[in-house]
Design a protein around this motif. Structure first.
Motif, PDB file in Angstrom:
ATOM      1  N   GLY A   1      20.195  22.077  53.931  1.00 55.51           N
ATOM      2  CA  GLY A   1      20.537  21.519  53.012  1.00 55.51           C
ATOM      3  C   GLY A   1      19.756  19.988  52.502  1.00 55.51           C
ATOM      4  O   GLY A   1      19.013  19.236  53.250  1.00 55.51           O
TER       5      GLY A   1
ATOM      6  N   GLU B   1      23.654  24.884  61.673  1.00 51.46           N
ATOM      7  CA  GLU B   1      22.934  24.060  61.876  1.00 51.46           C
ATOM      8  C   GLU B   1      21.559  24.179  63.021  1.00 51.46           C
ATOM      9  O   GLU B   1      21.875  24.129  64.336  1.00 51.46           O
ATOM     10  CB  GLU B   1      23.355  22.704  61.870  1.00 51.46           C
TER      11      GLU B   1
ATOM     12  N   ALA C   1      20.655  23.902  49.300  1.00 51.25           N
ATOM     13  CA  ALA C   1      22.211  24.221  49.125  1.00 51.25           C
ATOM     14  C   ALA C   1      22.577  22.004  48.348  1.00 51.25           C
ATOM     15  O   ALA C   1      21.968  21.487  49.727  1.00 51.25           O
ATOM     16  CB  ALA C   1      23.242  24.005  50.234  1.00 51.25           C
TER      17      ALA C   1
ATOM     18  N   HIS D   1      26.134  20.468  48.226  1.00 52.66           N
ATOM     19  CA  HIS D   1      25.621  20.007  49.560  1.00 52.66           C
ATOM     20  C   HIS D   1      26.850  19.986  50.617  1.00 52.66           C
ATOM     21  O   HIS D   1      27.928  20.058  50.728  1.00 52.66           O
ATOM     22  CB  HIS D   1      25.272  18.423  49.672  1.00 52.66           C
ATOM     23  N   PRO D   2      25.934  20.322  51.817  1.00 56.15           N
ATOM     24  CA  PRO D   2      26.979  21.526  52.757  1.00 56.15           C
ATOM     25  C   PRO D   2      27.449  20.397  53.528  1.00 56.15           C
ATOM     26  O   PRO D   2      28.857  21.269  53.925  1.00 56.15           O
ATOM     27  CB  PRO D   2      25.893  21.879  54.119  1.00 56.15           C
TER      28      PRO D   2
ATOM     29  N   LEU E   1      30.639  27.517  53.543  1.00 55.11           N
ATOM     30  CA  LEU E   1      29.080  27.370  53.644  1.00 55.11           C
ATOM     31  C   LEU E   1      28.568  28.986  53.913  1.00 55.11           C
ATOM     32  O   LEU E   1      28.099  28.978  53.143  1.00 55.11           O
ATOM     33  CB  LEU E   1      28.412  26.521  54.557  1.00 55.11           C
ATOM     34  N   ARG E   2      28.862  29.439  54.640  1.00 51.97           N
ATOM     35  CA  ARG E   2      28.608  31.089  54.962  1.00 51.97           C
ATOM     36  C   ARG E   2      28.696  31.429  54.095  1.00 51.97           C
ATOM     37  O   ARG E   2      28.016  33.038  53.846  1.00 51.97           O
ATOM     38  CB  ARG E   2      28.545  30.790  56.798  1.00 51.97           C
TER      39      ARG E   2
END
Length: 382
Positions: A132, A150, A229, A255-256, A264-265
């Motif tokens: 990210g 993360e 990302a 962006h994450p 996001l996943r």
């Protein structure tokens, strides 16, 4: 928190002074399920302690157990667990790993570490990383088809543009053009460069520093595909300066911080899955071609001899298969049988450890995509 990809296989497969303590347990991400996790952990620690008392003097037992007890009382740790936990300890060493997949409960004291549950997770073919990025900071995520979290950046990776470049930004270079002077009116001045060019140059320097550090301290040690990302304009600039061969051509154009963890996943896995399937297809086809030429095998006993001899370049093992047995390290011969503790002596995992020790590649493959029914498929170097 320790990063298993950085420790395994080089460190944990090496020689370690006994006693070696290995603890594994499933954990839970959310309340109230996670309330029982520290209790189960203490019970497993008690099992380790009882094993140590039977074979070692008090002066060796106490320092080893103290680290486990300190972890058991760390509320912050137990409030941020994932799906599984691995703790490995020995004189002068204490490693704690939060895992993205559950593992069976296990507490073992032996002359070497029990690393097979870690191997199953770390060598799974569906793992990937997400970088990210924006002009100010960087984050790194690691995941599989089911989870994305993360992870802590290595100390050498700059987290922010200030860490990478210091407090001083690039000095602006302002070029002044004069036009319109003369009898028609006063001269007009136009500046080029200045703040925008300065910001772009600083972002480029920041991205270069991030790219180098992520490649050296995350991508190369893990060997995982890397997904970017970021906003579209940051994709363009980062890809211009990147030399990371693990960076995928496709990315996530946001962006994450702008999406939920689940979103996001989902986006990451949709992007990574075609590469994952293509990699498995290539491995299966390579195995078929190698076997046809006598450079591949699916008989565990035959593969064991080749692994001990250092002949296996790539080993595919079935994610759901276990073959009770052990390998004679001197001859490579296999002893099969119904062992008292098959999780400790799984032939397929022992094969994988041998291949890793000799510089080979190990890939844990879903059962439905394995090219054999024996649980193993080996591609030989010669």
């Amino acid at each position: 928190m320790d990063l298993p990809a950085n420790d395994y296989p080089a460190g944990l497969l090496g020689i370690q002074e006994p006693p070696c303590l290995s603890l594994y347990q499933p954990t839970h991400r959310h309340h109230p399920d996670n309330q029982q996790d520290p209790i189960r952990f203490r019970n497993l620690v008690k099992t380790l302690e009882e094993s140590l008392w039977r074979a070692y003097p008090e002066e060796q037992v106490q320092p080893l157990i103290e680290s486990f007890l300190a972890l058991a009382g760390d509320r912050g740790f137990w409030n941020h667990t994932l799906d599984g936990l691995a703790v490995l300890a020995a004189p002068g060493l204490f490693r704690v790993y939060r895992l993205q997949r559950p593992v069976p409960e296990l507490a073992v004291v032996a002359d070497s570490f029990h690393t097979k549950p870690l191997l199953r997770i770390l060598q799974s073919a569906d793992r990937y990383q997400v970088l990210g990025l924006n002009r100010r900071e960087v984050k790194l995520f690691e995941g599989n088809r089911d989870a994305l979290d993360e992870i802590e950046l290595a100390p050498e990776v700059p987290r922010t543009i200030t860490e990478a470049l210091g407090e001083e930004l690039t000095e602006p270079h302002l070029t002044i053009s004069t036009y319109g002077s003369g009898p028609t009116g006063p001269a007009m001045h136009h500046g080029q460069g200045a703040k925008k060019d300065e910001v772009d140059l600083d972002a480029e320097r920041f991205f270069r520093a991030v790219d180098r550090a992520v490649l050296e301290h995350h991508s190369r040690p893990s060997g995982l595909p890397l997904l970017l990302a970021a906003l579209p304009e940051h994709h363009h600039l980062f890809r211009q300066v990147s030399h990371n061969p693990f960076l995928l051509a496709e990315g996530i154009d946001i962006h994450p911080d702008a999406v939920s963890a689940d979103a996001l996943r989902e986006r990451a896995w949709r992007t990574v899955e075609p590469y994952y399937l293509a990699r498995l297809t290539e491995l299966v086809e390579t195995f078929g071609a190698a076997k046809a030429k006598g450079l591949g095998a699916d008989d565990p006993a035959q593969v064991a001899g080749a692994a001990v001899a250092g002949r296996v370049a790539t080993l595919l093992i079935d994610a759901d298969c276990e073959v009770p047995g052990r390998i004679d390290p001197a001859t490579g011969r296999v002893e099969f049988g119904n062992l008292a503790h098959p999780e400790v002596d799984d032939l397929l995992d022992d094969l994988a450890e041998w291949v890793l020790k000799t510089g080979g590649q190990v890939v844990v493959v879903p059962a439905e995509r394995m090219p054999t029914e024996t649980g193993v498929a080996a591609i030989y170097r010669y």
